[in-house]
Design a protein around this motif. Structure first.
Motif, PDB file in Angstrom:
ATOM      1  N   PRO A   9     160.307  66.163  55.563  1.00 14.74           N
ATOM      2  CA  PRO A   9     159.246  66.789  54.769  1.00 14.74           C
ATOM      3  C   PRO A   9     159.515  66.777  53.270  1.00 14.74           C
ATOM      4  N   THR A  10     160.777  66.664  52.881  1.00 12.30           N
ATOM      5  CA  THR A  10     161.081  66.649  51.451  1.00 12.30           C
ATOM      6  C   THR A  10     160.700  65.311  50.811  1.00 12.30           C
ATOM      7  N   ASP A  11     160.383  64.316  51.666  1.00 14.58           N
ATOM      8  CA  ASP A  11     159.961  63.002  51.171  1.00 14.58           C
ATOM      9  C   ASP A  11     158.448  62.850  51.274  1.00 14.58           C
ATOM     10  N   TRP A  12     157.735  63.985  51.166  1.00 15.10           N
ATOM     11  CA  TRP A  12     156.302  63.984  51.430  1.00 15.10           C
ATOM     12  C   TRP A  12     155.502  63.087  50.499  1.00 15.10           C
ATOM     13  N   GLN A  13     155.987  62.898  49.252  1.00 13.30           N
ATOM     14  CA  GLN A  13     155.241  62.044  48.317  1.00 13.30           C
ATOM     15  C   GLN A  13     155.099  60.616  48.823  1.00 13.30           C
ATOM     16  N   ASN A  14     156.037  60.187  49.672  1.00 15.76           N
ATOM     17  CA  ASN A  14     156.038  58.811  50.175  1.00 15.76           C
ATOM     18  C   ASN A  14     155.422  58.680  51.564  1.00 15.76           C
ATOM     19  N   SER A  16     151.879  58.972  53.314  1.00 13.73           N
ATOM     20  CA  SER A  16     150.472  59.021  52.883  1.00 13.73           C
ATOM     21  C   SER A  16     149.720  60.241  53.415  1.00 13.73           C
ATOM     22  N   THR A  17     149.970  60.619  54.664  1.00 14.93           N
ATOM     23  CA  THR A  17     149.267  61.767  55.249  1.00 14.93           C
ATOM     24  C   THR A  17     149.610  63.050  54.515  1.00 14.93           C
ATOM     25  N   LEU A  18     150.887  63.229  54.177  1.00 17.14           N
ATOM     26  CA  LEU A  18     151.312  64.443  53.490  1.00 17.14           C
ATOM     27  C   LEU A  18     150.909  64.414  52.011  1.00 17.14           C
ATOM     28  N   ALA A  19     150.916  63.236  51.423  1.00  8.30           N
ATOM     29  CA  ALA A  19     150.448  63.119  50.044  1.00  8.30           C
ATOM     30  C   ALA A  19     148.966  63.496  49.971  1.00  8.30           C
ATOM     31  N   GLN A  20     148.206  63.145  51.017  1.00 11.89           N
ATOM     32  CA  GLN A  20     146.796  63.513  51.072  1.00 11.89           C
ATOM     33  C   GLN A  20     146.641  65.014  51.266  1.00 11.89           C
ATOM     34  N   PHE A  21     147.499  65.608  52.089  1.00 16.56           N
ATOM     35  CA  PHE A  21     147.479  67.057  52.292  1.00 16.56           C
ATOM     36  C   PHE A  21     147.677  67.770  50.955  1.00 16.56           C
ATOM     37  N   TYR A  22     148.620  67.306  50.168  1.00 19.39           N
ATOM     38  CA  TYR A  22     148.883  67.908  48.859  1.00 19.39           C
ATOM     39  C   TYR A  22     147.675  67.727  47.932  1.00 19.39           C
ATOM     40  N   ALA A  23     147.090  66.531  47.950  1.00 21.50           N
ATOM     41  CA  ALA A  23     145.937  66.266  47.083  1.00 21.50           C
ATOM     42  C   ALA A  23     144.754  67.163  47.425  1.00 21.50           C
ATOM     43  N   ASP A  24     144.638  67.542  48.697  1.00 22.21           N
ATOM     44  CA  ASP A  24     143.513  68.358  49.152  1.00 22.21           C
ATOM     45  C   ASP A  24     143.691  69.846  48.867  1.00 22.21           C
ATOM     46  N   THR A  42     150.244  77.884  41.235  1.00 23.36           N
ATOM     47  CA  THR A  42     149.757  76.518  41.050  1.00 23.36           C
ATOM     48  C   THR A  42     150.261  75.690  42.227  1.00 23.36           C
ATOM     49  N   LYS A  43     149.531  74.653  42.593  1.00 25.17           N
ATOM     50  CA  LYS A  43     149.933  73.941  43.804  1.00 25.17           C
ATOM     51  C   LYS A  43     151.262  73.204  43.649  1.00 25.17           C
ATOM     52  N   SER A  44     151.631  72.845  42.427  1.00 26.28           N
ATOM     53  CA  SER A  44     152.938  72.217  42.225  1.00 26.28           C
ATOM     54  C   SER A  44     154.068  73.200  42.510  1.00 26.28           C
ATOM     55  N   HIS A  45     153.785  74.488  42.320  1.00 23.12           N
ATOM     56  CA  HIS A  45     154.762  75.532  42.642  1.00 23.12           C
ATOM     57  C   HIS A  45     154.606  75.978  44.094  1.00 23.12           C
ATOM     58  N   ALA A  46     153.368  76.084  44.566  1.00 30.07           N
ATOM     59  CA  ALA A  46     153.108  76.551  45.929  1.00 30.07           C
ATOM     60  C   ALA A  46     153.690  75.617  46.980  1.00 30.07           C
ATOM     61  N   ILE A  47     153.732  74.322  46.683  1.00 31.73           N
ATOM     62  CA  ILE A  47     154.216  73.348  47.661  1.00 31.73           C
ATOM     63  C   ILE A  47     155.698  73.553  47.988  1.00 31.73           C
ATOM     64  N   LYS A 143     152.078  76.484  58.314  1.00 33.48           N
ATOM     65  CA  LYS A 143     153.447  76.045  58.045  1.00 33.48           C
ATOM     66  C   LYS A 143     153.358  74.837  57.120  1.00 33.48           C
ATOM     67  N   ASN A 144     153.992  74.909  55.988  1.00 39.77           N
ATOM     68  CA  ASN A 144     153.878  73.853  54.984  1.00 39.77           C
ATOM     69  C   ASN A 144     154.565  72.582  55.478  1.00 39.77           C
ATOM     70  N   PRO A 145     153.805  71.497  55.708  1.00 37.39           N
ATOM     71  CA  PRO A 145     154.415  70.252  56.203  1.00 37.39           C
ATOM     72  C   PRO A 145     155.276  69.548  55.160  1.00 37.39           C
ATOM     73  N   CYS A 146     155.298  70.087  53.951  1.00 31.94           N
ATOM     74  CA  CYS A 146     156.103  69.498  52.883  1.00 31.94           C
ATOM     75  C   CYS A 146     157.332  70.359  52.576  1.00 31.94           C
ATOM     76  N   HIS A 147     157.704  71.212  53.522  1.00 37.01           N
ATOM     77  CA  HIS A 147     158.834  72.122  53.322  1.00 37.01           C
ATOM     78  C   HIS A 147     159.843  71.952  54.451  1.00 37.01           C
ATOM     79  N   ASN A 148     161.112  71.947  54.119  1.00 37.61           N
ATOM     80  CA  ASN A 148     162.147  71.665  55.108  1.00 37.61           C
ATOM     81  C   ASN A 148     162.491  72.830  56.032  1.00 37.61           C
ATOM     82  N   ALA A 149     161.725  73.917  55.969  1.00 41.76           N
ATOM     83  CA  ALA A 149     161.935  75.014  56.919  1.00 41.76           C
ATOM     84  C   ALA A 149     161.401  74.635  58.304  1.00 41.76           C
ATOM     85  N   HIS A 150     160.619  73.556  58.363  1.00 40.60           N
ATOM     86  CA  HIS A 150     159.970  73.172  59.610  1.00 40.60           C
ATOM     87  C   HIS A 150     160.332  71.732  59.985  1.00 40.60           C
TER      88      HIS A 150
END
Length: 315
Positions: A9-14, A16-24, A42-47, A143-150
Motif C-alpha cells: 500500500p505504500t507504493d500506491w502512486q504506482n 493505477s487503481t489506488l492512484a485513482q482512489f486518491y484522485a477521487d 487536506t487529502k495529501s495529509h489525510a492519505i 480502511k485506507n488502501p494506501c496505508h500499511n496498517a492493512h
C-alpha cells in the motif's frame, strides 16, 4: 482466471487503481487513526491516516462494504458476485472492506437525478445483502488502501462498473427497511434529500438563499439525528446547499408558482371557488359549532372540513 494479488500500500502512486482512489478523494476528507474520532485534513495529509472518507460529500464514486468474516477475502468469489476493484483486509482477523469503483458517479443534491440516487441506494442495498456485509456500516470511513496498517489486494476487476452491470448479479426486489433509524449507506442520503427537498419547495418563495439555507440546515440536522449512524456534517451541508441553490433559481420559483396556480385553477374548475365557505366554516368551528352541523349547513363533506384545517384548530 486472474489471481488476487497483494500489493504494497505504500507504493500506491504506482498502482493505477489506488492512484485513482486518491484522485477521487475530496479536497479535504475526513480521516483518522482512531475510529472513535475523525477530523478533516487536506487529502495529501489525510492519505497518511489508517481510515479515510472514500467519497466526496456530494457525489458517490466508490461503493464500499464491510465484511465481518475471517474468509472475507474470497466472499465475492464464493457467492458468484462481481469482484471489487480493491479489498482491504484486517491482518488480525481477516475481516475486510470491499471497494467498487463506479464508472458514472452519482450526485446527491438539488441538481441530481432523484431516480439515479434511488437506484444507487437500491444497488448498494442489494449488493450488501448478497455479500452478507455489515448492515450497520454506513461507508463514511474506509480502511485506507494506501496505508500499511492493512493488507491490500487488487482482484483484476475491470477499472470500474456501471450500476446496471452490478445490478445484473443482484436481486433489486429485496425490500429496503423504512425505519429511518436503521437506514444505512446511500439510503440515508436519499432519505435526507427527499425529506429536505419537499419541505424546501414551498419555503423557497418566502426566503432569500441564505435564509433558506439556514432553515433547511436545521431541518436536515434534526432529521439526520434519527439515523443510528448520522451523515457527516459536510455531507449534510452539500445536500442542503444544492437544494437551496436549486430552489432559489428564478426559473424554479416561477415554475413552482405556475404549478400552484394551475393546481388551484384545476380545483376551482372541478369544485368551484370555496373561499367564502372555508372562511365561514373556520369561523363557525372557532365558535364551537360541531363539524357535523357545519358539514350539513354548508353542504361539504367532513373530509373537506379536515382539509380546510378544522381539525388543527380544534380547541
Amino acid at each position: 482466471m486472474y489471481a488476487i494479488k497483494q500489493i504494497d500500500p505504500t507504493d500506491w502512486q504506482n498502482v493505477s487503481t489506488l492512484a485513482q482512489f486518491y484522485a477521487d478523494l475530496a479536497t479535504n476528507p475526513y480521516c483518522t487513526n482512531d475510529k472513535g474520532f475523525s477530523h478533516i485534513r487536506t487529502k495529501s495529509h489525510a492519505i497518511k491516516h489508517a481510515y479515510i472518507q472514500p467519497n466526496r460529500p456530494n457525489v458517490c464514486r466508490w461503493l464500499v462494504f464491510d465484511i465481518d468474516d475471517s474468509q472475507a477475502l474470497f466472499t465475492y468469489h464464493d457467492k458468484g458476485l462481481p469482484r471489487p476493484q480493491v479489498i482491504i483486509k484486517n491482518p488480525e482477523n481477516g475481516h475486510a472492506h470491499y471497494a467498487y469503483k463506479l464508472t458514472t458517479p452519482v450526485g446527491e443534491g438539488g441538481k441530481s437525478s432523484i431516480k439515479a440516487l434511488k437506484y444507487l441506494s437500491s444497488v448498494q442495498h442489494a449488493l450488501r445483502l448478497a455479500l452478507g456485509a455489515d448492515r450497520s456500516y454506513g461507508g463514511n470511513l474506509i480502511k485506507n488502501p494506501c496505508h500499511n496498517a492493512h493488507m491490500v489486494y487488487i482482484t483484476g476487476a475491470k477499472p470500474s462498473y456501471e450500476l446496471a452491470e452490478l445490478a445484473e448479479h443482484l436481486d433489486l426486489q429485496s425490500p429496503i427497511k423504512t425505519d429511518v433509524a436503521n437506514d444505512y449507506g446511500y439510503g440515508r442520503n436519499f432519505s435526507v434529500f427527499e425529506h429536505v427537498r419537499h419541505q424546501a419547495y414551498p419555503l423557497a418563495e418566502m426566503h432569500s438563499y441564505s435564509a433558506l439555507e439556514s432553515v433547511l440546515t436545521g431541518i436536515a440536522n434534526e432529521y439526520n439525528q434519527r439515523f443510528d449512524e448520522p451523515l457527516f456534517p459536510n455531507e449534510l451541508k452539500h445536500i442542503v446547499r444544492s437544494i437551496a441553490r436549486y430552489c432559489s433559481k428564478k426559473d424554479f420559483t416561477a415554475s413552482h408558482k405556475a404549478f400552484s396556480e394551475l393546481q388551484r385553477a384545476r380545483v376551482t374548475k372541478r369544485w368551484g371557488d370555496n373561499t367564502d365557505k372555508q372562511k365561514q366554516a373556520l369561523e363557525m368551528y372557532q365558535n364551537g359549532v360541531k363539524k357535523t352541523v357545519i358539514s350539513k349547513e354548508l353542504g361539504v363533506t367532513a373530509k373537506t372540513l379536515t382539509r380546510w384545517g378544522l381539525r388543527k384548530m380544534k380547541k
